[in-house]
Design a protein around this motif. Sequence first.
Motif, PDB file in Angstrom:
ATOM      1  N   GLY A  43      30.519  28.211  39.560  1.00 29.96           N
ATOM      2  CA  GLY A  43      31.172  28.792  40.718  1.00 29.96           C
ATOM      3  C   GLY A  43      31.194  30.313  40.684  1.00 29.96           C
ATOM      4  O   GLY A  43      30.908  30.936  39.652  1.00 29.96           O
ATOM      5  N   HIS A  44      31.544  30.910  41.815  1.00 29.88           N
ATOM      6  CA  HIS A  44      31.614  32.365  41.949  1.00 29.88           C
ATOM      7  C   HIS A  44      32.835  32.697  42.794  1.00 29.88           C
ATOM      8  O   HIS A  44      33.042  32.108  43.854  1.00 29.88           O
ATOM      9  CB  HIS A  44      30.350  32.913  42.618  1.00 29.88           C
ATOM     10  CG  HIS A  44      29.088  32.501  41.938  1.00 29.88           C
ATOM     11  ND1 HIS A  44      28.502  33.241  40.934  1.00 29.88           N
ATOM     12  CD2 HIS A  44      28.319  31.391  42.096  1.00 29.88           C
ATOM     13  CE1 HIS A  44      27.418  32.616  40.507  1.00 29.88           C
ATOM     14  NE2 HIS A  44      27.273  31.491  41.199  1.00 29.88           N
ATOM     15  N   GLU A  45      33.648  33.642  42.324  1.00 28.51           N
ATOM     16  CA  GLU A  45      34.886  33.987  43.010  1.00 28.51           C
ATOM     17  C   GLU A  45      34.964  35.485  43.241  1.00 28.51           C
ATOM     18  O   GLU A  45      34.450  36.279  42.448  1.00 28.51           O
ATOM     19  CB  GLU A  45      36.109  33.567  42.169  1.00 28.51           C
ATOM     20  CG  GLU A  45      36.211  32.088  41.881  1.00 28.51           C
ATOM     21  CD  GLU A  45      37.371  31.782  40.940  1.00 28.51           C
ATOM     22  OE1 GLU A  45      37.919  32.753  40.345  1.00 28.51           O
ATOM     23  OE2 GLU A  45      37.714  30.608  40.797  1.00 28.51           O
ATOM     24  N   THR A  46      35.628  35.879  44.316  1.00 29.69           N
ATOM     25  CA  THR A  46      35.939  37.294  44.496  1.00 29.69           C
ATOM     26  C   THR A  46      37.157  37.646  43.641  1.00 29.69           C
ATOM     27  O   THR A  46      37.973  36.784  43.320  1.00 29.69           O
ATOM     28  CB  THR A  46      36.239  37.607  45.968  1.00 29.69           C
ATOM     29  OG1 THR A  46      37.324  36.782  46.406  1.00 29.69           O
ATOM     30  CG2 THR A  46      35.021  37.356  46.835  1.00 29.69           C
ATOM     31  N   VAL A  47      37.254  38.900  43.258  1.00 30.33           N
ATOM     32  CA  VAL A  47      38.322  39.363  42.366  1.00 30.33           C
ATOM     33  C   VAL A  47      39.336  40.157  43.184  1.00 30.33           C
ATOM     34  O   VAL A  47      39.005  41.206  43.754  1.00 30.33           O
ATOM     35  CB  VAL A  47      37.752  40.240  41.229  1.00 30.33           C
ATOM     36  CG1 VAL A  47      38.872  40.730  40.321  1.00 30.33           C
ATOM     37  CG2 VAL A  47      36.720  39.453  40.424  1.00 30.33           C
TER      38      VAL A  47
END
Length: 320
Positions: free
Chosen positions: A165-169
């Motif tokens: 997965g990939h998430e914004t910070v």
Amino acid sequence: MRTGAASGHVGYFHEAFLYDSDEELLAVAVPFLLDGLAAGEPTAVNLDEPNAELVRRALPAGADVTFLPVGDLYARPSVALRAYRERLASYMAEGAAQIRVVGELPPVVLGATWDWWARYESAINHAYDDFPLWSICAYDRRSTPARVLADVARTHPRVARPDGGHETVDLYTDPMSYLTEPRPAPLDPVQRTAPLVDLIDPTPARARAEVRAADNGLLPPDSADGLVIAVSEVVSNALRHGEPPVRMRLWRAPDRIVVTVHDRGPGPKDPYAGLLPVGDGSDGGLGLWISHQSCDHVTHHRDASGFTIRLTAGNPHFPV
């Protein structure tokens, strides 16, 4: 056309990855690289040698992945910026629609010199935005200091997860804000002793002479010459663009020379000063660029008393 999580993104797709085991590192790095190869994208690894070897062994035999030399690239932030921009430009000239890099900073720079590498991690959000780059910056949670991890969260817009997965910070801070915050670096232990040189409003010539006299063969010739030039440029900047008085102090340790130059002004207006090349240098940026090229550590500090730049030639890695 860009692929993967960066599909449709314009410019630099900058991610951090915090891992707790070798298995987690491989779970993110290997698919990332293989997907890039499958898409015909230039893919590169810039990991510390033990981790680079882990990845090398996990890739299929003959995989066309470039392994970059960590020591050469990460000598100084400004050197890394210049080298990466040249490499990225060459990939684009060859028609690359996306470039993938998985890398990490050498463990030694996560200590006393982390402040200028934190500036690097922030600045590249702007400096690499001309390129279709997708990079994953790996940090080992088992050995990375908490203060470094806090800066990682503020300098990376996104984070990659071991599950793919990939998430914004949420904590990400734009470079224009991050780079202008007061960020005191750890005090070099030698600064707790009386300085060998303490001058008010020295001429650049006097500053150069004092550095030469203090060196007296301590540093390698190239390092000594670099420090002489850097101090001269920084003193000239302070006299021309700062607010008096200008105070220069110098300390000599068995393995390094440390010089600070302080004035009562606010310091350079350009948040990228020292890291990226400047135009005509009319606001002092050229001198800062030269100092970042020639010294082994450079710190910037603003507070109520003004602006201080610290230049270190020799070994800058003291315990913190």
